[in-house]
Design an enzyme around this catalytic site. Structure first.
Site: not given
Ligand SMILES: NC(=O)c1ccc[n+]([C@@H]2O[C@H](COP(=O)([O-])OP(=O)(O)OC[C@H]3O[C@@H](n4cnc5c(N)ncnc54)[C@H](OP(=O)(O)O)[C@@H]3O)[C@@H](O)[C@H]2O)c1
Length: 263
Positions: A8-9, A109, A50, A113
């Site tokens: 999503q990001l 998790y 995540t 991080k």
């Molecule tokens: N979501 C939250 O509420 C939240 C809160 C605080 C911080 N964050 C941080 O913000 C950042 C973005 O999070 P998000 O919400 O956008 O997460 P997300 O929607 O889960 O996206 C993460 C992406 O990383 C990909 N991924 C997972 N394993 C991978 C690998 N080994 N190699 C390459 N890509 C990989 C996933 O692919 P697949 O779809 O194929 O699994 C997905 O496309 C992360 O660092 C997260 O820790 C998130």
């Protein structure tokens, strides 16, 4: 270059940085070193494990992506932006967490991080953010819209408080972050609420009549019949270092629903 472009990001970054090369997991699995021939002047490293509950079952798998992946991104040797989480804190405070507050993650998790923050190195901006939602991928907003269309009432946790942050606002703010010195910054939506409060706002703004039954985290865990990872009860983030301020979470909610043609 954007890693994790399928998330999503990652989607929001691809819109905010239209000249960047978006790489999905299929194009670079970041648990491995970067493929030969990648060339970038800035890496927006959004790939991450995540799945908070899944990390408890497979902490090494989560570390391979979150810590190993960040090491591999940093090894490209160019400036790096990476995103960290409010879950590096234990949630015992009752005033917003600032950058100088000591991290103390409750679960696997958050631990991965926190290690990833260190793995990002000295030429990195580490953006701690929280409770992300957007028009794509898995997130609380999309889950609530689905459940709201199916049910008259949804039970939602009311004893965790944070700042739901719209990925579109976060991606835009990333441009300002890169004007700051390298380091850790807190960038999350203004305002705060519980998950139950967020759910009520989602139903209200989307014009759904679904009621929210406010429950505790313990009640939710019992209903799921699963061992859930511990989460901070309070994880509101604010910056004491001049990080960009984002709009209120309710403005982010409206902006996201507009993208989904729901307002
Ligand atoms: N979501 C939250 O509420 C939240 C809160 C605080 C911080 N964050 C941080 O913000 C950042 C973005 O999070 P998000 O919400 O956008 O997460 P997300 O929607 O889960 O996206 C993460 C992406 O990383 C990909 N991924 C997972 N394993 C991978 C690998 N080994 N190699 C390459 N890509 C990989 C996933 O692919 P697949 O779809 O194929 O699994 C997905 O496309 C992360 O660092 C997260 O820790 C998130």
């Amino acid at each position: 270059m954007i890693t994790g472009a399928g998330g999503q990001l990652g989607h929001a970054l691809a819109e905010a940085f239209p000249d960047a090369l978006p790489l999905t997991r299929a194009e670079w699995d970041v648990s491995h070193p970067a493929p030969e021939g990648l060339d970038a002047s800035l890496v927006l490293h959004a790939a991450a494990w995540t799945n908070v509950d899944g990390a408890e079952d497979d902490p090494q798998g989560a570390a391979a992506v979150n810590v190993g992946g960040t090491q591999h991104a940093a090894a490209l040797g160019v400036p790096l932006v990476t995103w960290s989480t409010d879950y590096v804190f234990d949630g015992t405070k009752r005033t917003p967490y600032v950058e100088s507050d000591p991290p103390s993650p409750l679960g696997a998790y958050g631990r991965t991080k926190l290690h990833a923050e260190a793995a990002a190195g000295n030429s990195a901006w580490v953006v701690r953010t929280a409770w992300l939602f957007g028009p794509t991928s898995h997130n609380f907003l999309r889950t609530m819209l689905r459940l709201g269309a199916e049910r008259d009432e949804v039970a939602v946790v009311d004893d965790q408080r944070g700042s739901p942050t719209y990925v579109g606002h976060l991606a835009e703010a990333t441009k300002q972050v890169t004007d700051l010195p390298h380091g850790v910054y807190h960038v999350a939506a203004a305002g705060d609420c519980t998950w139950a409060g967020f759910a009520e706002a989602i139903f209200e703004e989307a014009g759904l009549a679904t009621r929210v039954r406010r429950i505790t985290t313990a009640e939710f865990g019992a209903a799921q019949k699963a061992q859930l990872a511990p989460r901070p009860a309070y994880s509101v983030l604010r910056s004491e270092k001049g990080a960009p301020e984002l709009p209120h979470w309710r403005d982010g909610l409206r902006a996201c629903l507009a993208r989904l043609d729901l307002v």
